[in-house]
Scaffold this motif. Structure first.
Motif, PDB file in Angstrom:
ATOM      1  N   ASN A 205      43.614  31.567  24.829  1.00  0.00           N
ATOM      2  CA  ASN A 205      44.300  30.662  23.902  1.00  0.00           C
ATOM      3  C   ASN A 205      44.866  29.434  24.594  1.00  0.00           C
ATOM      4  OD1 ASN A 205      43.768  32.448  21.803  1.00  0.00           O
ATOM      5  ND2 ASN A 205      45.679  33.570  22.113  1.00  0.00           N
ATOM      6  N   SER A 206      45.424  29.609  25.791  1.00  0.00           N
ATOM      7  CA  SER A 206      46.063  28.488  26.489  1.00  0.00           C
ATOM      8  C   SER A 206      45.167  27.869  27.549  1.00  0.00           C
ATOM      9  CB  SER A 206      47.371  28.957  27.143  1.00  0.00           C
ATOM     10  OG  SER A 206      47.114  29.956  28.114  1.00  0.00           O
ATOM     11  N   ASP A 207      43.996  28.447  27.818  1.00  0.00           N
ATOM     12  CA  ASP A 207      43.087  27.966  28.866  1.00  0.00           C
ATOM     13  C   ASP A 207      43.826  27.849  30.199  1.00  0.00           C
ATOM     14  OD1 ASP A 207      40.827  26.956  30.156  1.00  0.00           O
ATOM     15  OD2 ASP A 207      41.276  24.880  29.619  1.00  0.00           O
ATOM     16  N   ALA A 208      44.593  28.880  30.529  1.00  0.00           N
ATOM     17  CA  ALA A 208      45.384  28.865  31.766  1.00  0.00           C
ATOM     18  C   ALA A 208      45.106  30.119  32.573  1.00  0.00           C
ATOM     19  CB  ALA A 208      46.870  28.766  31.446  1.00  0.00           C
ATOM     20  N   MET A 209      45.092  29.950  33.888  1.00  0.00           N
ATOM     21  CA  MET A 209      44.840  31.048  34.824  1.00  0.00           C
ATOM     22  C   MET A 209      46.113  31.316  35.621  1.00  0.00           C
ATOM     23  SD  MET A 209      42.177  32.939  35.976  1.00  0.00           S
ATOM     24  CE  MET A 209      40.751  31.879  35.706  1.00  0.00           C
ATOM     25  N   ILE A 210      46.513  32.574  35.715  1.00  0.00           N
ATOM     26  CA  ILE A 210      47.688  32.925  36.506  1.00  0.00           C
ATOM     27  C   ILE A 210      47.367  34.142  37.366  1.00  0.00           C
ATOM     28  CG2 ILE A 210      49.306  32.027  34.787  1.00  0.00           C
ATOM     29  CD1 ILE A 210      49.853  34.979  34.006  1.00  0.00           C
ATOM     30  N   PHE A 211      48.199  34.367  38.381  1.00  0.00           N
ATOM     31  CA  PHE A 211      48.081  35.578  39.182  1.00  0.00           C
ATOM     32  C   PHE A 211      48.760  36.739  38.462  1.00  0.00           C
ATOM     33  CE2 PHE A 211      47.623  32.811  43.063  1.00  0.00           C
ATOM     34  CZ  PHE A 211      46.355  33.258  43.372  1.00  0.00           C
ATOM     35  N   ALA A 212      48.134  37.903  38.526  1.00  0.00           N
ATOM     36  CA  ALA A 212      48.780  39.135  38.104  1.00  0.00           C
ATOM     37  C   ALA A 212      49.197  39.887  39.369  1.00  0.00           C
ATOM     38  CB  ALA A 212      47.832  39.965  37.250  1.00  0.00           C
ATOM     39  N   LYS A 213      49.648  41.111  39.213  1.00  0.00           N
ATOM     40  CA  LYS A 213      50.044  41.906  40.374  1.00  0.00           C
ATOM     41  C   LYS A 213      48.811  42.221  41.232  1.00  0.00           C
ATOM     42  CE  LYS A 213      54.377  42.142  39.173  1.00  0.00           C
ATOM     43  NZ  LYS A 213      54.997  43.384  38.722  1.00  0.00           N
ATOM     44  N   VAL A 214      49.038  42.419  42.518  1.00  0.00           N
ATOM     45  CA  VAL A 214      47.916  42.681  43.426  1.00  0.00           C
ATOM     46  C   VAL A 214      47.406  44.106  43.227  1.00  0.00           C
ATOM     47  CG1 VAL A 214      48.719  41.016  45.131  1.00  0.00           C
ATOM     48  CG2 VAL A 214      49.450  43.404  45.297  1.00  0.00           C
ATOM     49  N   LEU A 215      46.129  44.302  43.570  1.00  0.00           N
ATOM     50  CA  LEU A 215      45.528  45.628  43.500  1.00  0.00           C
ATOM     51  C   LEU A 215      46.111  46.538  44.585  1.00  0.00           C
ATOM     52  CD1 LEU A 215      41.803  44.538  43.090  1.00  0.00           C
ATOM     53  CD2 LEU A 215      43.215  45.610  41.325  1.00  0.00           C
ATOM     54  N   PRO A 216      46.033  47.847  44.396  1.00  0.00           N
ATOM     55  CA  PRO A 216      46.524  48.760  45.440  1.00  0.00           C
ATOM     56  C   PRO A 216      45.772  48.598  46.760  1.00  0.00           C
ATOM     57  CG  PRO A 216      46.208  49.917  43.355  1.00  0.00           C
ATOM     58  CD  PRO A 216      45.622  48.561  43.176  1.00  0.00           C
ATOM     59  N   VAL A 217      44.471  48.243  46.681  1.00  0.00           N
ATOM     60  CA  VAL A 217      43.653  48.014  47.874  1.00  0.00           C
ATOM     61  C   VAL A 217      42.731  46.833  47.584  1.00  0.00           C
ATOM     62  CG1 VAL A 217      43.686  50.418  48.654  1.00  0.00           C
ATOM     63  CG2 VAL A 217      41.870  49.640  47.113  1.00  0.00           C
ATOM     64  N   PRO A 218      42.229  46.137  48.629  1.00  0.00           N
ATOM     65  CA  PRO A 218      41.221  45.098  48.384  1.00  0.00           C
ATOM     66  C   PRO A 218      39.922  45.729  47.914  1.00  0.00           C
ATOM     67  CG  PRO A 218      41.530  45.439  50.742  1.00  0.00           C
ATOM     68  CD  PRO A 218      42.594  46.240  50.060  1.00  0.00           C
ATOM     69  N   LEU A 219      39.244  45.084  46.964  1.00  0.00           N
ATOM     70  CA  LEU A 219      38.036  45.648  46.377  1.00  0.00           C
ATOM     71  C   LEU A 219      37.001  44.576  46.091  1.00  0.00           C
ATOM     72  CD1 LEU A 219      39.398  48.133  43.665  1.00  0.00           C
ATOM     73  CD2 LEU A 219      38.156  48.751  45.732  1.00  0.00           C
ATOM     74  N   TRP A 220      35.733  44.956  46.130  1.00  0.00           N
ATOM     75  CA  TRP A 220      34.658  44.149  45.567  1.00  0.00           C
ATOM     76  C   TRP A 220      33.552  45.084  45.094  1.00  0.00           C
ATOM     77  CZ3 TRP A 220      29.527  43.997  47.105  1.00  0.00           C
ATOM     78  CH2 TRP A 220      29.214  44.520  48.362  1.00  0.00           C
ATOM     79  N   GLY A 221      32.709  44.601  44.182  1.00  0.00           N
ATOM     80  CA  GLY A 221      31.604  45.409  43.684  1.00  0.00           C
ATOM     81  C   GLY A 221      32.045  46.594  42.843  1.00  0.00           C
ATOM     82  N   HIS A 222      33.260  46.583  42.334  1.00  0.00           N
ATOM     83  CA  HIS A 222      33.781  47.684  41.536  1.00  0.00           C
ATOM     84  C   HIS A 222      33.527  47.408  40.048  1.00  0.00           C
ATOM     85  CE1 HIS A 222      36.686  44.483  42.011  1.00  0.00           C
ATOM     86  NE2 HIS A 222      37.290  44.865  40.909  1.00  0.00           N
ATOM     87  N   CYS A 223      33.873  48.360  39.218  1.00  0.00           N
ATOM     88  CA  CYS A 223      33.793  48.195  37.764  1.00  0.00           C
ATOM     89  C   CYS A 223      35.203  48.225  37.179  1.00  0.00           C
ATOM     90  CB  CYS A 223      32.977  49.325  37.128  1.00  0.00           C
ATOM     91  SG  CYS A 223      31.251  49.369  37.629  1.00  0.00           S
ATOM     92  N   SER A 224      35.450  47.410  36.184  1.00  0.00           N
ATOM     93  CA  SER A 224      36.721  47.475  35.464  1.00  0.00           C
ATOM     94  C   SER A 224      36.438  47.488  33.970  1.00  0.00           C
ATOM     95  CB  SER A 224      37.630  46.301  35.838  1.00  0.00           C
ATOM     96  OG  SER A 224      37.058  45.065  35.462  1.00  0.00           O
ATOM     97  N   VAL A 225      37.134  48.356  33.255  1.00  0.00           N
ATOM     98  CA  VAL A 225      36.962  48.482  31.809  1.00  0.00           C
ATOM     99  C   VAL A 225      38.341  48.598  31.171  1.00  0.00           C
ATOM    100  CG1 VAL A 225      34.682  49.533  31.896  1.00  0.00           C
ATOM    101  CG2 VAL A 225      36.708  50.983  32.011  1.00  0.00           C
TER     102      VAL A 225
END
Length: 572
Positions: free
Chosen positions: A534-554
């Motif tokens: 709605n606002s076309d704005a990007m913000i940081f959320a809380k950090v993940l428990p560990v660094p990740l890549w190639g994972h799935c999120s649902v």
């Protein structure tokens, strides 16, 4: 050169610092000054030439027909002496120290004097400084200086962190017009409307004599249809200052806020993480996150997903379907988050690095790669598409892709399924976009990816009737018009991130930095980013428990607090 002369190499790196040093020496020794800038009684001696080259404001002042072009002393109104001194120092040295104490005055001065390079540094400083304690002040400042993106970003951050923000000093000092915009916004993250009412009352009590006149308008922003009436009665009885509260409540908005209508959480599964030495290793956990990115629960993946990546996941009927992956390319499991139970379903064709989507209530698996019969053989790119039948617990082949592809973005929208980009060979990516029509059972090509997403790993998410593509930036695809629109840039452009939709927000997690990976290093991120459609704005959320890549999120339904759930496995 033909005449035997010598041409200095282009871009001599020693010249700019040497030149700046000589300018600074002339200034410190008091040579060749031809103008004095004045602010708040402070005089700063300068060179017209340096200031004119430094900024368009001074160029227009000294090179035009203005009276200042001939004046020896010029009063610069509307800026502080400290900020003006810092900007002049920057003109001679290319260095400026921006702090929390001076950011407001420096930003305002740079904005007024059109010093774009300093404005950029100020905006970057403020974007990196967003916290519940600072976001409202940044919003007000950015709005004043007409910096629309920073303003939207700070506002979006404040909306998402409402229950922290409303206890800050900045909230109590927020101008009434901004408070009205804030508490009336549909995207305000207040799970209970009573919290909004308490915040309005807290703000009013901070200076009740002056602010009481604003109460009527402010209370009109509260969605009283969602306020418990016994709670309202208690407020009136406990605090006589609000004895006339019921008389002020004339607008009964029945529309709930987005976070009240959307009650969900995020499930992050598997992927790759970094060891102590930043070496790659498998992540064998599932993380359950709230809509702020806080980790609510960490659970081990079941044995059949351990040491695996390249599987796909999607949400259907409040459950999660997980398919394929390097560990077992034919596996299909259905996960019930509320019961923490995994149920084995009918196997599909071997595939990993594929895509999944739900179209017209049915689960589809698309593309990917496999090694066929011989595990040592080369990878084969799949063009096949399969659809799952829940009633018969079986998979059926439908029309194949026009082009075999893996590692792509996939989403369903407007009764069709779209595949965006991806890999067509080990080191070859494509900009091809393919569209599946289930009524015709055929794939067709759509408009190719825009330039900003070329050679990027793309994730796709659907919000309402549009698809949002996440690469180095957010791009909106309109299926009805077959057109793209570039929107906000990611705060960190990480490759192989994962993204999922939470109401009107797209929650982007993890990834790795492409440049570091090209140098045979692994630089993963723990960052989560949240994009508000709605606002076309990007913000940081809380950090993940560990660094990740190639994972799935649902996205899954919000789970009720319960005792630790025992893992259940069912094989049919």
């Amino acid at each position: 050169m033909d005449d035997g002369g010598y041409l200095a190499r282009e871009g001599d790196e020693s010249y700019p610092p040497w030149f700046l040093q000589r300018l600074q020496e002339l200034r410190s020794e008091g040579h060749l000054f031809d103008v004095t800038l004045c602010a708040e009684g402070t005089e700063i001696r300068c060179h017209r030439l340096v200031l004119s080259a430094f900024g368009d404001y001074f160029k227009a002042m000294f090179c035009g027909v203005h009276n200042e072009s001939k004046m020896d002393k010029i009063e610069i109104g509307g800026v502080s002496a400290e900020a003006l001194q810092l900007l002049v120092d920057y003109a001679y040295t290319s260095k400026i120290a921006i702090t929390f104490e001076n950011i407001r005055t420096v930003y305002e001065a740079a904005n007024m004097l059109q010093i774009e390079c300093v404005e950029y540094h100020c905006k970057d400083f403020l974007m990196q400084s967003l916290t519940p304690e600072t976001c409202l002040g940044i919003w007000v400042l950015a709005d004043k200086l007409l910096c629309t993106y920073l303003s939207a970003m700070a506002r979006s951050y404040a909306l998402k962190r409402f229950e922290e923000v409303c206890w800050t000093e900045e909230f109590l000092e927020l101008p009434v017009d901004f408070l009205k915009m804030y508490v009336s916004d549909d995207d305000l993250h207040a799970e209970k409307e009573e919290k909004v009412m308490e915040a309005v009352m807290l703000w009013a009590k901070h200076d009740l004599e002056e602010r009481q006149r604003h109460l009527k308008d402010l209370l009109a922003c509260v969605r009283f249809a969602h306020v418990d009436q016994s709670y309202l009665k208690d407020i009136v009885e406990k605090d006589k200052k609000f004895a006339k509260l019921k008389e002020l409540v004339k607008y009964q908005s029945i529309q709930a806020r987005s976070c009240q209508t959307f009650q969900g959480e995020i499930l992050v599964l598997g992927g790759m993480t970094a060891g102590d030495g930043q070496e790659e290793e498998h992540s064998d956990n599932m993380y359950r996150l709230d809509l702020y990115g806080n980790c609510l629960e960490t659970m081990p993946l079941p044995f059949f997903l351990e040491n695996s990546r390249g599987f796909a996941a999607c949400s259907v009927e409040d459950d999660v379907i997980v398919t394929g992956g390097f560990h077992n390319m034919r596996q299909v499991w259905r996960y019930n988050p509320s019961l923490n139970s995994w149920t084995w379903r009918a196997m599909m064709t071997e595939r990993c690095c594929h895509g999944m989507a739900v179209l017209q209530g049915q689960v589809y698996v698309v593309g990917g790669v496999a090694r066929e019969e011989d595990p040592s053989s080369e990878w084969v790119w799949r063009d096949s598409t399969e659809v799952y039948n829940e009633d018969t617990n079986s998979w059926s082949a439908v029309a194949p892709l026009q082009q075999a592809v893996s590692n792509f973005g996939i989403a369903s929208c407007c009764q069709k399924m779209y595949v965006f980009g991806g890999k067509i060979a080990s080191d070859v990516m494509t900009d091809v976009v393919q569209c599946y029509d289930p009524n015709q059972d055929e794939w067709a090509f759509a408009a190719p990816l825009p330039t900003c997403l070329l050679h990027k790993f793309v994730t796709a998410c659907t919000v309402n009737t549009k698809i949002y593509l996440v690469g180095d930036c957010i791009v909106c695809y309109n299926p009805k018009e077959d057109l793209y629109e570039e929107l906000a840039e990611l705060l960190y452009p990480w490759a192989v991130s994962s993204a999922t939709v939470c109401g009107s927000e797209i929650f982007i997690t993890g990834g790795y930095h492409e440049e570091s990976r090209e140098n045979n290093k692994c630089f993963f991120t723990v960052h989560s980013q949240c994009y508000n459609v709605n606002s076309d704005a990007m913000i940081f959320a809380k950090v993940l428990p560990v660094p990740l890549w190639g994972h799935c999120s649902v996205t899954i339904p919000k789970l009720e607090p319960m005792a630790r759930r025992e893992l259940t496995l069912t094989v049919h």
